[in-house]
Design a protein around this motif. Structure first.
Motif, mmCIF file in Angstrom:
data_model
loop_
_atom_site.group_PDB
_atom_site.id
_atom_site.type_symbol
_atom_site.label_atom_id
_atom_site.label_comp_id
_atom_site.label_asym_id
_atom_site.label_seq_id
_atom_site.Cartn_x
_atom_site.Cartn_y
_atom_site.Cartn_z
ATOM 1 N N PHE A 261 15.272 16.044 -13.624
ATOM 2 C CA PHE A 261 15.013 17.171 -14.533
ATOM 3 C C PHE A 261 16.107 18.220 -14.469
ATOM 4 N N CYS A 262 16.916 18.223 -13.418
ATOM 5 C CA CYS A 262 18.011 19.206 -13.365
ATOM 6 C C CYS A 262 19.379 18.516 -13.412
ATOM 7 N N GLY A 263 19.396 17.244 -13.854
ATOM 8 C CA GLY A 263 20.676 16.593 -14.102
ATOM 9 C C GLY A 263 21.047 15.485 -13.155
ATOM 10 N N ALA A 264 20.298 15.269 -12.078
ATOM 11 C CA ALA A 264 20.633 14.197 -11.128
ATOM 12 C C ALA A 264 20.328 12.836 -11.742
ATOM 13 N N ASP A 265 21.045 11.821 -11.253
ATOM 14 C CA ASP A 265 20.867 10.461 -11.764
ATOM 15 C C ASP A 265 21.065 9.486 -10.612
ATOM 16 N N GLY A 266 19.977 8.888 -10.120
ATOM 17 C CA GLY A 266 20.056 7.977 -8.989
ATOM 18 C C GLY A 266 20.903 6.752 -9.247
ATOM 19 N N ARG A 267 21.131 6.418 -10.515
ATOM 20 C CA ARG A 267 21.951 5.240 -10.838
ATOM 21 C C ARG A 267 23.410 5.437 -10.446
ATOM 22 N N ILE A 268 23.860 6.682 -10.381
ATOM 23 C CA ILE A 268 25.245 6.927 -9.968
ATOM 24 C C ILE A 268 25.460 6.439 -8.545
ATOM 25 N N PHE A 269 24.507 6.744 -7.668
ATOM 26 C CA PHE A 269 24.572 6.260 -6.280
ATOM 27 C C PHE A 269 24.428 4.743 -6.223
ATOM 28 N N SER A 270 23.450 4.207 -6.938
ATOM 29 C CA SER A 270 23.188 2.762 -6.877
ATOM 30 C C SER A 270 24.369 1.940 -7.385
ATOM 31 N N ASN A 271 25.088 2.459 -8.364
ATOM 32 C CA ASN A 271 26.179 1.704 -8.992
ATOM 33 C C ASN A 271 27.561 2.086 -8.485
ATOM 34 N N TRP A 272 27.634 2.923 -7.444
ATOM 35 C CA TRP A 272 28.941 3.340 -6.925
ATOM 36 C C TRP A 272 29.687 2.103 -6.409
ATOM 37 N N PRO A 273 30.940 1.912 -6.796
ATOM 38 C CA PRO A 273 31.689 0.734 -6.318
ATOM 39 C C PRO A 273 31.985 0.839 -4.823
ATOM 40 N N VAL A 274 31.526 -0.136 -4.070
ATOM 41 C CA VAL A 274 31.661 -0.095 -2.612
ATOM 42 C C VAL A 274 32.205 -1.416 -2.090
ATOM 43 N N ALA A 275 32.855 -1.342 -0.929
ATOM 44 C CA ALA A 275 33.326 -2.551 -0.257
ATOM 45 C C ALA A 275 32.223 -3.199 0.564
ATOM 46 N N LYS A 276 31.262 -2.389 1.001
ATOM 47 C CA LYS A 276 30.176 -2.915 1.831
ATOM 48 C C LYS A 276 28.922 -2.101 1.579
ATOM 49 N N GLU A 277 27.802 -2.811 1.486
ATOM 50 C CA GLU A 277 26.515 -2.154 1.291
ATOM 51 C C GLU A 277 25.539 -2.634 2.346
ATOM 52 N N GLU A 278 24.836 -1.705 2.951
ATOM 53 C CA GLU A 278 23.871 -2.053 3.991
ATOM 54 C C GLU A 278 22.550 -1.344 3.710
#
Length: 247
Positions: free
Chosen positions: A190-207
């Motif tokens: 509601f104030c502009g945050a978007d969880g998809r930005i974190f989920s789709n961040w390009p990473v070399a490793k995800e845990e």
């Protein structure tokens, strides 16, 4: 340990009295700027106060809340207004909202004032064009910052498009960059945050952390059931402790 806003504040070398922080003097300035003696400025830097647009807010305060959300999303003001208009029977008209924002931005420019969104925009290289239909343009970013070998972004699911641009600039020369968060806890849209930005961040490793230390098994199982009904997949970790009671 700093907020992204404080990083930008320090980097930009903001002068005393330049930033609107909600003091009595700032409220007096705002009332004169938009010609509304009823508007309040307290809490404009607080996620759980200002952005919630409580029913006690007047039209001008709702307009400024929408403007903050639009800037965090870097989207036209009308897009945010259309959502508010569908859900709030006392939502001011789009013309009224745009009028408040125009007066607010003109007064800031005239008097050399900035607000918290302006901090992020200046540092990340964005500027209000003055046209509500195409409100933002890319400009050279302002401010210097220390090049650190490691950056860690906690609660990264709460990033908006604007804060993500700030973090990308801060960490662009770092050797290691870590983002920690939980897209299931992205509750500030509601104030502009978007969880998809974190989920789709390009990473070399995800845990994915394998164990929940917060919820016992029965509580986690119930939560999984509720979230699954909302279209989410089962969580990929288990509870450290059995038991727990759900009413």
């Amino acid at each position: 340990f700093r907020t992204l806003h404080s990083c930008c504040y320090r980097s930009l070398g903001v002068s005393e009295g330049e930033l609107l922080v909600g003091t009595a003097g700032d409220t007096a300035w705002l009332r004169k700027a938009i010609d509304d003696e009823s508007v309040r400025m307290g809490g404009r830097d607080s996620d759980d106060d200002y952005f919630n647009c409580p029913s006690s807010y007047g039209p001008a305060e709702k307009a400024l809340a929408m403007w903050d959300a639009a800037r965090n999303r870097l989207c036209p003001l009308e897009r945010v207004w259309s959502v508010c208009h569908r859900t709030d029977t006392r939502c001011p008209s789009l013309d009224e909202v745009e009028s408040v924002v125009t007066r607010y931005e003109r007064a800031k420019k005239r008097d050399g004032r900035i607000d918290f969104c302006d901090l992020l925009m200046k540092f990340s290289g964005r500027r209000f064009t003055g046209d509500h239909r195409s409100p933002f343009e890319e400009v050279p970013p302002d401010g210097e910052f220390p090049v650190l070998p490691v950056w860690l972004h906690d609660e990264a699911q709460d990033m908006s498009l604007l804060t993500s641009l700030v973090f990308k600039r801060l960490s662009q020369f770092s050797q290691f960059v870590y983002l920690m968060g939980d897209a299931w806890q992205a509750i500030y849209s509601f104030c502009g945050a978007d969880g998809r930005i974190f989920s789709n961040w390009p990473v070399a490793k995800e845990e994915v952390l394998p164990t929940s230390y917060r919820c016992r098994s029965n509580i986690l199982a119930k939560a999984n059931t509720l979230m699954h009904m909302g279209g989410h997949k089962q969580r990929a970790f288990s509870a450290k402790e059995d038991g727990g009671h759900v009413e």
